[in-house]
Scaffold this motif. Structure first.
Motif, PDB file in Angstrom:
ATOM      1  N   PHE A 580      73.444  89.569  36.049  1.00 30.44           N
ATOM      2  CA  PHE A 580      73.169  88.622  37.138  1.00 30.44           C
ATOM      3  C   PHE A 580      74.379  87.730  37.397  1.00 30.44           C
ATOM      4  CE2 PHE A 580      69.250  90.324  37.200  1.00 30.44           C
ATOM      5  CZ  PHE A 580      68.389  89.995  36.176  1.00 30.44           C
ATOM      6  N   SER A 581      74.477  87.341  38.664  1.00 30.22           N
ATOM      7  CA  SER A 581      75.479  86.302  39.008  1.00 30.22           C
ATOM      8  C   SER A 581      74.793  84.942  38.989  1.00 30.22           C
ATOM      9  CB  SER A 581      76.071  86.603  40.393  1.00 30.22           C
ATOM     10  OG  SER A 581      75.066  86.447  41.390  1.00 30.22           O
ATOM     11  N   ASN A 582      75.583  83.866  39.297  1.00 29.54           N
ATOM     12  CA  ASN A 582      75.010  82.528  39.255  1.00 29.54           C
ATOM     13  C   ASN A 582      73.985  82.304  40.358  1.00 29.54           C
ATOM     14  OD1 ASN A 582      76.875  82.589  41.333  1.00 29.54           O
ATOM     15  ND2 ASN A 582      77.532  80.448  41.047  1.00 29.54           N
ATOM     16  N   SER A 583      73.912  83.227  41.307  1.00 28.38           N
ATOM     17  CA  SER A 583      72.979  83.028  42.421  1.00 28.38           C
ATOM     18  C   SER A 583      71.924  84.140  42.485  1.00 28.38           C
ATOM     19  CB  SER A 583      73.759  82.990  43.744  1.00 28.38           C
ATOM     20  OG  SER A 583      74.470  84.219  43.933  1.00 28.38           O
ATOM     21  N   SER A 584      71.686  84.809  41.339  1.00 28.82           N
ATOM     22  CA  SER A 584      70.723  85.915  41.358  1.00 28.82           C
ATOM     23  C   SER A 584      69.323  85.442  41.755  1.00 28.82           C
ATOM     24  CB  SER A 584      70.674  86.592  39.987  1.00 28.82           C
ATOM     25  OG  SER A 584      71.902  87.224  39.721  1.00 28.82           O
ATOM     26  N   ILE A 585      68.834  84.391  41.087  1.00 29.26           N
ATOM     27  CA  ILE A 585      67.533  83.815  41.430  1.00 29.26           C
ATOM     28  C   ILE A 585      67.748  82.340  41.703  1.00 29.26           C
ATOM     29  CG2 ILE A 585      65.259  83.164  40.564  1.00 29.26           C
ATOM     30  CD1 ILE A 585      65.339  85.999  41.291  1.00 29.26           C
ATOM     31  N   VAL A 586      67.329  81.883  42.879  1.00 33.60           N
ATOM     32  CA  VAL A 586      67.454  80.471  43.231  1.00 33.60           C
ATOM     33  C   VAL A 586      66.056  79.946  43.500  1.00 33.60           C
ATOM     34  CG1 VAL A 586      68.427  78.801  44.825  1.00 33.60           C
ATOM     35  CG2 VAL A 586      69.742  80.823  44.189  1.00 33.60           C
ATOM     36  N   LEU A 587      65.666  78.920  42.749  1.00 30.20           N
ATOM     37  CA  LEU A 587      64.351  78.298  42.912  1.00 30.20           C
ATOM     38  C   LEU A 587      64.556  76.891  43.457  1.00 30.20           C
ATOM     39  CD1 LEU A 587      61.347  78.504  40.532  1.00 30.20           C
ATOM     40  CD2 LEU A 587      62.041  76.289  41.412  1.00 30.20           C
ATOM     41  N   LYS A 588      63.913  76.552  44.552  1.00 24.41           N
ATOM     42  CA  LYS A 588      64.050  75.242  45.179  1.00 24.41           C
ATOM     43  C   LYS A 588      62.686  74.583  45.291  1.00 24.41           C
ATOM     44  CE  LYS A 588      67.975  76.551  48.128  1.00 24.41           C
ATOM     45  NZ  LYS A 588      68.445  76.659  49.534  1.00 24.41           N
ATOM     46  N   ARG A 589      62.696  73.275  44.959  1.00 28.89           N
ATOM     47  CA  ARG A 589      61.501  72.488  45.267  1.00 28.89           C
ATOM     48  C   ARG A 589      61.731  71.860  46.620  1.00 28.89           C
ATOM     49  NH1 ARG A 589      60.481  67.297  45.072  1.00 28.89           N
ATOM     50  NH2 ARG A 589      62.288  66.796  43.791  1.00 28.89           N
ATOM     51  N   GLU A 590      60.878  72.210  47.567  1.00 26.51           N
ATOM     52  CA  GLU A 590      61.136  71.770  48.925  1.00 26.51           C
ATOM     53  C   GLU A 590      60.547  70.397  49.209  1.00 26.51           C
ATOM     54  OE1 GLU A 590      59.658  74.969  51.306  1.00 26.51           O
ATOM     55  OE2 GLU A 590      61.475  76.155  51.065  1.00 26.51           O
ATOM     56  N   ARG A 591      59.282  70.159  48.899  1.00 23.00           N
ATOM     57  CA  ARG A 591      58.673  68.860  49.151  1.00 23.00           C
ATOM     58  C   ARG A 591      57.381  68.761  48.354  1.00 23.00           C
ATOM     59  NH1 ARG A 591      57.577  71.881  53.698  1.00 23.00           N
ATOM     60  NH2 ARG A 591      55.368  72.100  54.266  1.00 23.00           N
ATOM     61  N   GLY A 592      56.855  67.531  48.264  1.00 28.21           N
ATOM     62  CA  GLY A 592      55.598  67.331  47.563  1.00 28.21           C
ATOM     63  C   GLY A 592      54.819  66.173  48.158  1.00 28.21           C
ATOM     64  N   TYR A 593      53.499  66.180  48.004  1.00 29.66           N
ATOM     65  CA  TYR A 593      52.670  65.109  48.542  1.00 29.66           C
ATOM     66  C   TYR A 593      51.346  65.126  47.798  1.00 29.66           C
ATOM     67  CZ  TYR A 593      50.755  69.040  51.200  1.00 29.66           C
ATOM     68  OH  TYR A 593      50.217  70.245  51.559  1.00 29.66           O
ATOM     69  N   LEU A 594      50.601  64.035  47.956  1.00 31.91           N
ATOM     70  CA  LEU A 594      49.317  63.862  47.284  1.00 31.91           C
ATOM     71  C   LEU A 594      48.205  64.156  48.285  1.00 31.91           C
ATOM     72  CD1 LEU A 594      48.003  62.995  44.608  1.00 31.91           C
ATOM     73  CD2 LEU A 594      47.865  60.673  45.558  1.00 31.91           C
ATOM     74  N   GLN A 595      47.299  65.034  47.876  1.00 32.24           N
ATOM     75  CA  GLN A 595      46.174  65.388  48.741  1.00 32.24           C
ATOM     76  C   GLN A 595      44.905  65.262  47.924  1.00 32.24           C
ATOM     77  OE1 GLN A 595      45.621  69.515  49.934  1.00 32.24           O
ATOM     78  NE2 GLN A 595      45.287  68.840  52.045  1.00 32.24           N
ATOM     79  N   ASN A 596      44.110  64.212  48.308  1.00 31.74           N
ATOM     80  CA  ASN A 596      42.927  63.878  47.505  1.00 31.74           C
ATOM     81  C   ASN A 596      43.369  63.583  46.081  1.00 31.74           C
ATOM     82  OD1 ASN A 596      41.245  64.224  49.747  1.00 31.74           O
ATOM     83  ND2 ASN A 596      41.023  66.424  49.321  1.00 31.74           N
ATOM     84  N   GLU A 597      42.884  64.293  45.124  1.00 35.13           N
ATOM     85  CA  GLU A 597      43.277  64.081  43.736  1.00 35.13           C
ATOM     86  C   GLU A 597      44.261  65.138  43.265  1.00 35.13           C
ATOM     87  OE1 GLU A 597      39.801  63.993  41.354  1.00 35.13           O
ATOM     88  OE2 GLU A 597      39.030  62.131  42.215  1.00 35.13           O
ATOM     89  N   ASN A 598      44.821  65.898  44.174  1.00 40.42           N
ATOM     90  CA  ASN A 598      45.726  66.983  43.814  1.00 40.42           C
ATOM     91  C   ASN A 598      47.151  66.662  44.244  1.00 40.42           C
ATOM     92  OD1 ASN A 598      43.628  68.589  42.799  1.00 40.42           O
ATOM     93  ND2 ASN A 598      43.172  69.379  44.837  1.00 40.42           N
ATOM     94  N   VAL A 600      50.324  68.431  45.619  1.00 41.06           N
ATOM     95  CA  VAL A 600      50.656  69.659  46.325  1.00 41.06           C
ATOM     96  C   VAL A 600      52.143  69.667  46.589  1.00 41.06           C
ATOM     97  CG1 VAL A 600      50.245  71.071  48.366  1.00 41.06           C
ATOM     98  CG2 VAL A 600      48.373  69.714  47.398  1.00 41.06           C
ATOM     99  N   PHE A 601      52.809  70.746  46.220  1.00 41.06           N
ATOM    100  CA  PHE A 601      54.223  70.864  46.527  1.00 41.06           C
ATOM    101  C   PHE A 601      54.564  72.319  46.772  1.00 41.06           C
ATOM    102  CE2 PHE A 601      53.751  71.159  41.984  1.00 41.06           C
ATOM    103  CZ  PHE A 601      54.584  72.188  41.607  1.00 41.06           C
ATOM    104  N   LEU A 602      55.701  72.540  47.419  1.00 38.44           N
ATOM    105  CA  LEU A 602      56.185  73.864  47.753  1.00 38.44           C
ATOM    106  C   LEU A 602      57.430  74.172  46.954  1.00 38.44           C
ATOM    107  CD1 LEU A 602      55.838  73.886  51.652  1.00 38.44           C
ATOM    108  CD2 LEU A 602      54.281  74.855  50.001  1.00 38.44           C
ATOM    109  N   ILE A 603      57.506  75.427  46.499  1.00 37.41           N
ATOM    110  CA  ILE A 603      58.739  75.896  45.887  1.00 37.41           C
ATOM    111  C   ILE A 603      59.184  77.133  46.632  1.00 37.41           C
ATOM    112  CG2 ILE A 603      58.240  74.949  43.599  1.00 37.41           C
ATOM    113  CD1 ILE A 603      57.473  77.770  42.752  1.00 37.41           C
ATOM    114  N   SER A 604      60.453  77.333  46.727  1.00 30.28           N
ATOM    115  CA  SER A 604      61.032  78.484  47.404  1.00 30.28           C
ATOM    116  C   SER A 604      61.821  79.290  46.399  1.00 30.28           C
ATOM    117  CB  SER A 604      61.938  78.030  48.552  1.00 30.28           C
ATOM    118  OG  SER A 604      62.591  79.148  49.125  1.00 30.28           O
ATOM    119  N   ILE A 605      61.582  80.624  46.412  1.00 35.53           N
ATOM    120  CA  ILE A 605      62.275  81.528  45.486  1.00 35.53           C
ATOM    121  C   ILE A 605      63.099  82.494  46.319  1.00 35.53           C
ATOM    122  CG2 ILE A 605      62.016  83.246  43.664  1.00 35.53           C
ATOM    123  CD1 ILE A 605      59.313  81.998  43.027  1.00 35.53           C
TER     124      ILE A 605
END
Length: 711
Positions: A580-598, A600-605
């Motif tokens: 693998f190179s340094n960019s084989s797998i890139v994981l990003k956390r895009e945003r997060g927020y609170l919904q009710n008691e949960n 919720v956030f998005l990740i991008s692979i």
């Protein structure tokens, strides 16, 4: 004068003797009265005329001596083989397609020649329906055929004795014998009272009954034998005789009627002995006694013993028919039609039957009569009939019933000729069952039978196909080979068509032809292996159809089969070795927020790895349910995943793990640990990737690589 002859010679045909006569007598006649002759059965013939011996030529009447012997003749029937022993040939007559309840049926007609057991095998019978020709599998028809049985009710109305006329010489002291009747003490004592009154006398014991009382009879019975002849006081020839025989155990009486009557010189009844004196003619019972029955009307019995079974050689179902009221016709798939004729037996109905007592089972001795006549001319004759109706002016034997039993009567001959046969030398077709019933087993000739079977139930020969194999071969470096084979295990050749195709390739196969029964057909297609960056999945279909006919079954007429396989890139398949190179797998956390008691956030692979495009994403948070998802991310593409979890967890630490999910040497690619509560306060976008300084040899990796990135 009594002269005793001197016997010279005796042969079977003559006798020679000398007689000395007085010389001083020029004319004399000698009557030889006591002469007896015997027939070949050593039975005495009736008295003949006395022999007349004279010096002069003497003309006298002679007759041919004969004995009116009673010989009960059996009816001589044709002997046939018993049906249980006789094999019969069943012959095929015709077949045709008919319609029954709007459904086509096959009618087959065949002939059963007579009683017996037989079998008919039909091979390759062909039928045509709606332009199609159908060939039937082997049909086996088995028949066990007895004969129709008729039953006749009978009613016992009398007993008849066979009477014969006998002659004997008699005198006052030696009266004519007679048949004894059953008597009693009372009847005996009644005549004793007539002796006391002087109406009757007893010459042998003139004083015995003077003071006789009723109880004295029992004293007489202590002796072995007594005989008392009671005569009328004014006519010694009219007598009754009482007989006691201790072995018999009851009194017997010979009345005057049983002794018959005497005839004089030259009477017609003395035909065989015209010059005999004191000849008595009487009627006497023979040893033959018959029960007299009156017959009712013949009834037909349905249980005539016809069993028919139809078996298909390669099927387990067997249809059978039995006696019209017990049959199994395969859920109404089959029916049997008979053309049995119910015969009328008018020659038997309402007639009379005489059955010999103690020989009821031998119907060859039965006597059939249209009517029962009484008296001298009838079959029912008595001593009184003979005494009062017979006459010295009538021939001897003119008043007896012997000829009814000795000489076969017309009706008896007709019934025996038509109905009574010896079967297998063991039984007759006419059988006496009991005092209420008679049966007649009717010997049948040809019988036609037909049965109908729905076409859908017939054993029609037809092809039936089964798959043998469906396989993939990837041994070749550049080709994929698909092989398919099937066989016809049916009973007929079949027209087939076959189509084989696979996804993502234009190579396919279509063929048609004939497959013979018990033969196998094999086919194959191939296509090149494509150069892909990741594993390739294939689905191949094979469809075989038999050109079906309307009344063939649906079973075994189609094969629809699928096979699945994958093509793995060669470098993965051989080494499982990736860098693998340094960019084989890139994981990003895009945003997060609170919904009710949960939270919720998005990740991008983002997938930058060649040859791998399937991944398993797992997230583990302490104190919370795990999250797992299988996704496909093509090379050089990215995909976003929404993650939701409870916000009130005591331990907010989580780990996201990414694994390959494609090849046998699966491995963990990336682990990302974080505190999800910080997601809500941190506005930055995180990027996590593999370091360029990390080179991973997957084939030797024993533990997953974990990269902790703190937010």
């Amino acid at each position: 004068m009594v002269i005793y002859p001197e016997i010279l010679t005796i042969t079977d045909f003559d006798i020679s003797f000398n007689i000395q006569t007085p010389q001083n007598s020029s004319y004399f006649i000698i009557l030889v009265e006591e002469n007896y002759f015997f027939d070949i059965n050593k039975k005495t013939v009736p008295y003949s005329s006395p022999l007349i011996i004279s010096r002069d030529a003497t003309n006298y009447r002679t007759t041919k001596m004969q004995y009116n012997d009673l010989i009960i003749k059996k009816y001589s029937q044709t002997t046939i083989k018993s049906w249980e022993e006789k094999n019969i040939d069943i012959s095929f007559k015709d077949s045709s397609i008919q319609t029954q309840d709007s459904n086509p049926v096959l009618d087959i007609t065949f002939s059963v020649p007579s009683s017996g057991i037989g079998k008919m095998v039909l091979n390759g019978l062909k039928i045509n329906k709606d332009g199609y020709e159908y060939i039937l599998d082997t049909i086996i028809i088995s028949v066990s055929k007895k004969d129709p049985i008729y039953k006749i009710p009978i009613k016992l109305i009398d007993k008849l004795n066979v009477f014969q006329e006998f002659t004997s010489k008699s005198s006052t002291l030696n009266p004519s014998p007679g048949d004894p009747n059953i008597s009693s003490r009372d009847e005996f004592y009644t005549d004793i009272l007539y002796i006391k009154s002087g109406t009757l006398i007893c010459l042998e014991y003139p004083t015995m009954f003077s003071n006789f009382v009723y109880n004295d009879i029992m004293a007489l019975e202590n002796s072995d034998f007594w005989s008392f002849k009671f005569r009328k006081n004014n006519n010694f020839n009219e007598l009754d005789e009482y007989i006691w025989n201790k072995n018999i155990g009851f009194w017997q009486k010979i009345p005057l009627l049983n002794r018959g009557f005497g005839c004089q010189f030259d009477d017609l009844r003395n035909l065989y002995c015209p010059y005999c004196v004191n000849v008595y003619h009487r009627l006497s019972k023979t040893e033959y006694v018959y029960n007299l029955f009156q017959l009712g009307n013949t009834s037909y019995v349905t249980d005539f013993g016809l069993d028919v079974s139809i078996q298909f050689s390669k099927k387990v179902n067997t249809f059978y028919y039995k006696n019209e009221n017990e049959n199994y016709l395969g859920n109404n798939l089959l029916s049997i039609n008979l053309n049995l004729s119910r015969e009328a037996y008018d020659i038997i109905n309402n007639n009379y039957l005489l059955v010999p007592i103690e020989k009821e089972k031998d119907s060859t001795l039965f006597i059939w009569q249209k009517e029962i006549l009484n008296g001298c001319n009838g079959i029912n004759i008595t001593y009184s009939n003979f005494y009062n109706q017979a006459s010295c002016q009538l021939p001897q034997y003119s008043c007896s019933n012997i000829h009814y039993f000795r000489d076969t009567q017309d009706l008896t001959q007709k019934i025996n000729n038509n109905l009574n046969y010896l079967i297998g030398n063991s039984r007759s077709s006419i059988n006496y069952l009991n005092q209420n019933l008679l049966s007649i087993e009717r010997l049948q000739t040809k019988l036609d039978l037909s049965f109908s079977i729905y076409l859908t139930s017939l054993p029609i020969l037809q092809p039936s196909i089964d798959q043998i194999s469906f396989s993939v071969n990837q041994d070749d470096l550049s080709l994929i080979v698909i092989k398919f084979s099937f066989m016809n295990n049916g009973s007929l050749n079949g027209d087939y068509s076959i189509n084989i195709s696979c996804n993502d390739t234009t190579n396919s196969l279509f063929d048609s032809g004939i497959i013979e029964m018990n033969n196998t057909k094999g086919f194959s297609i191939n296509f090149p292996k494509s150069i892909t960056k990741s594993t390739k999945y294939y689905e191949c279909n094979a469809n075989v159809l038999i050109n079906n006919q309307p009344y063939w079954t649906k079973f075994g007429k189609e094969i629809d089969s699928k096979i699945y396989f994958k093509v793995i890139p060669k470098q993965i398949e051989e080494k499982c070795d990736l860098q693998f190179s340094n960019s084989s797998i890139v994981l990003k956390r895009e945003r997060g927020y609170l919904q009710n008691e949960n939270v919720v956030f998005l990740i991008s692979i983002e997938n930058n790895i060649e040859l791998i495009d399937w991944f398993k994403i797992d997230m583990n948070c302490l104190g919370s349910d795990s999250f797992s998802k299988l996704i496909q991310i093509p090379t050089d593409y990215s995909k976003s995943i929404q993650i939701s979890m409870k916000s009130n967890k005591s331990n907010p630490k989580c780990i996201i793990s990414i694994q390959s999910f494609q090849i046998e040497c699966n491995y963990s690619i990336l682990n990302y640990a974080f505190d999800y509560k910080n997601i809500l306060t941190d506005k930055n976008q995180d990027t996590i990737s593999l370091s360029s300084s990390l080179l991973i040899n997957i084939s030797s990796l024993l533990f997953p690589l974990i990269i902790y990135l703190l937010i």
